[in-house]
Write a protein that holds these residues in place. Structure first.
Motif, PDB file in Angstrom:
ATOM      1  N   TRP A  71      11.039 -11.793  -4.363  1.00 13.07           N
ATOM      2  CA  TRP A  71      10.585 -10.499  -4.886  1.00 13.07           C
ATOM      3  C   TRP A  71      11.542  -9.999  -5.968  1.00 13.07           C
ATOM      4  CZ3 TRP A  71      12.377  -5.484  -5.214  1.00 13.07           C
ATOM      5  CH2 TRP A  71      11.421  -4.486  -5.439  1.00 13.07           C
ATOM      6  N   THR A 102       5.697   2.616   0.762  1.00 11.10           N
ATOM      7  CA  THR A 102       4.841   1.436   0.617  1.00 11.10           C
ATOM      8  C   THR A 102       5.471   0.126   1.079  1.00 11.10           C
ATOM      9  OG1 THR A 102       5.597   1.056  -1.652  1.00 11.10           O
ATOM     10  CG2 THR A 102       3.710   2.524  -1.363  1.00 11.10           C
ATOM     11  N   THR A 103       6.748   0.116   1.395  1.00 10.35           N
ATOM     12  CA  THR A 103       7.378  -1.123   1.839  1.00 10.35           C
ATOM     13  C   THR A 103       6.816  -1.574   3.178  1.00 10.35           C
ATOM     14  OG1 THR A 103       9.405  -0.547   0.676  1.00 10.35           O
ATOM     15  CG2 THR A 103       9.585  -2.213   2.382  1.00 10.35           C
ATOM     16  N   THR A 126       1.852  -6.659  -5.850  1.00  8.76           N
ATOM     17  CA  THR A 126       2.037  -6.130  -7.199  1.00  8.76           C
ATOM     18  C   THR A 126       2.339  -4.640  -7.130  1.00  8.76           C
ATOM     19  OG1 THR A 126      -0.279  -5.471  -7.561  1.00  8.76           O
ATOM     20  CG2 THR A 126       0.320  -7.766  -8.076  1.00  8.76           C
ATOM     21  N   LYS A 127       2.970  -4.133  -8.179  1.00  6.65           N
ATOM     22  CA  LYS A 127       3.265  -2.704  -8.226  1.00  6.65           C
ATOM     23  C   LYS A 127       1.978  -1.897  -8.307  1.00  6.65           C
ATOM     24  CE  LYS A 127       3.975  -2.252 -13.257  1.00  6.65           C
ATOM     25  NZ  LYS A 127       3.676  -3.639 -13.635  1.00  6.65           N
ATOM     26  N   SER A 144       5.390  -4.963   1.867  1.00  5.70           N
ATOM     27  CA  SER A 144       5.810  -5.767   0.719  1.00  5.70           C
ATOM     28  C   SER A 144       7.157  -6.385   1.024  1.00  5.70           C
ATOM     29  CB  SER A 144       5.907  -4.902  -0.547  1.00  5.70           C
ATOM     30  OG  SER A 144       7.120  -4.164  -0.537  1.00  5.70           O
ATOM     31  N   ALA A 153       0.785  -1.384  -4.814  1.00  5.83           N
ATOM     32  CA  ALA A 153       1.655  -0.423  -4.130  1.00  5.83           C
ATOM     33  C   ALA A 153       1.392   0.997  -4.599  1.00  5.83           C
ATOM     34  CB  ALA A 153       3.117  -0.794  -4.358  1.00  5.83           C
ATOM     35  N   GLN A 154       1.191   1.163  -5.893  1.00  8.05           N
ATOM     36  CA  GLN A 154       0.994   2.498  -6.447  1.00  8.05           C
ATOM     37  C   GLN A 154      -0.339   3.115  -6.045  1.00  8.05           C
ATOM     38  OE1 GLN A 154       1.596   1.760 -10.630  1.00  8.05           O
ATOM     39  NE2 GLN A 154       3.820   1.568 -10.425  1.00  8.05           N
ATOM     40  N   TRP A 199       7.442   0.531  -7.013  1.00  5.93           N
ATOM     41  CA  TRP A 199       6.352   0.219  -6.080  1.00  5.93           C
ATOM     42  C   TRP A 199       6.084   1.414  -5.170  1.00  5.93           C
ATOM     43  CZ3 TRP A 199       5.274  -5.381  -4.309  1.00  5.93           C
ATOM     44  CH2 TRP A 199       5.380  -6.251  -5.394  1.00  5.93           C
ATOM     45  N   GLN A 248       9.712  -6.065  -0.701  1.00  2.00           N
ATOM     46  CA  GLN A 248      10.803  -5.235  -1.206  1.00  2.00           C
ATOM     47  C   GLN A 248      11.853  -5.056  -0.114  1.00  2.00           C
ATOM     48  OE1 GLN A 248       9.732  -1.757  -3.519  1.00  2.00           O
ATOM     49  NE2 GLN A 248      11.411  -0.590  -2.625  1.00  2.00           N
ATOM     50  N   ARG A 263      11.347  -8.855 -10.151  1.00  2.00           N
ATOM     51  CA  ARG A 263      11.705  -7.479 -10.527  1.00  2.00           C
ATOM     52  C   ARG A 263      12.889  -7.465 -11.501  1.00  2.00           C
ATOM     53  NH1 ARG A 263       8.173  -8.111  -7.635  1.00  2.00           N
ATOM     54  NH2 ARG A 263       7.209  -8.279  -9.688  1.00  2.00           N
TER      55      ARG A 263
END
Length: 256
Positions: free
Chosen positions: A35, A226-227, A214-215, A183, A218-219, A66, A185, A39
């Motif tokens: 990941w 969102t993790t 993908t961001k 995710s 997440a968004q 994210w 992250q 990034r």
């Protein structure tokens, strides 16, 4: 304290603080590094102390974060973590100062970070943020969005002040039963997410697990964190990664 900044070149050989050791067969560090590799290409900064411990800050341009926020020309702090024997020695101050100076050098409008009304696992302490001048600018109870202005602006408008996106305020998902978004992250999310899904299935829940890759995905989540985002019967329950014991207790409190 000596600090090391992760790069594409040293990522394979440096540890990532939050997953220094893992059991045989697990893939937490590998998940996080995969990941991070993508990034870092997008400008993410991961700065860590040169110690075998959790002393690091991770941040990125807010537009690439994210999380479902609107924050024009800001940095977003994914994680600021100092733990164990390294607490109380000023290292968090040094890491945060590095981020602030970076924001100034890059002419950023400010810095954002998610906290909570009461201290929550994996989130920055709001009292610590307020001590350094961060301001509460938006809230989805119990989560709070804090903002440190870097540049003076004439009469800050709603378009400039960071905020959560409206769909994140619903705290409701469409799918029935046990719904988990995660995710990589966080290096522990995949491992614990797999175990959580298995436990939920054994408890006869209808299970939906979504690995956010993908961001953009997440968004679009209907919650501010969102993790790891767990929903039960459409309702957002927690961002906290659950141990087997905690999850069993949690599931027992809800009807399938």
């Amino acid at each position: 304290m000596e600090y090391i900044k992760l790069t594409i070149d040293n990522l394979a050989t440096e540890h990532i603080c939050c997953a220094i050791a893992e059991k045989k067969g697990e893939h937490r560090a590998a998940d996080k590094k995969a990941w991070l590799k993508e990034r870092l290409k997008e400008g993410l900064v991961f700065l860590k102390a040169n110690v075998r411990g959790k002393v690091f800050i991770e941040y990125i341009d807010a537009e690439k974060a994210w999380v479902p926020i609107q924050a024009h020309n800001c940095l977003f702090i994914n994680c600021l973590w100092v733990a164990g024997q390294y607490k109380g020695k000023g290292y968090a101050h040094e890491l945060l100062t590095y981020c602030i100076e970076d924001a100034k050098a890059r002419s950023k409008q400010g810095i954002c970070v998610i906290s909570a009304k009461k201290k929550q696992p994996y989130l920055a302490d709001r009292h610590y943020l307020e001590h350094y001048g961060f301001q509460l600018v938006d809230e989805i109870f119990p989560y709070q969005l804090y903002y440190l202005p870097i540049k003076d602006t004439p009469q800050e408008s709603d378009a400039i002040i960071p905020k959560f996106l409206e769909h994140a305020k619903t705290l409701q998902c469409e799918e029935d039963g046990f719904v988990l978004y995660y995710s990589c992250q966080c290096p522990h999310a995949a491992c614990y997410g797999e175990k959580a899904a298995q436990l939920a299935q054994e408890a006869n829940w209808k299970v939906h697990v979504h690995h956010i890759k993908t961001k953009e995905e997440a968004q679009q989540l209907p919650c501010p964190t969102t993790t790891y985002a767990l929903f039960l019967n459409h309702r957002f329950i927690t961002h906290e990664i659950q141990s087997e014991k905690k999850l069993k207790e949690l599931l027992s409190q809800y009807e399938k």
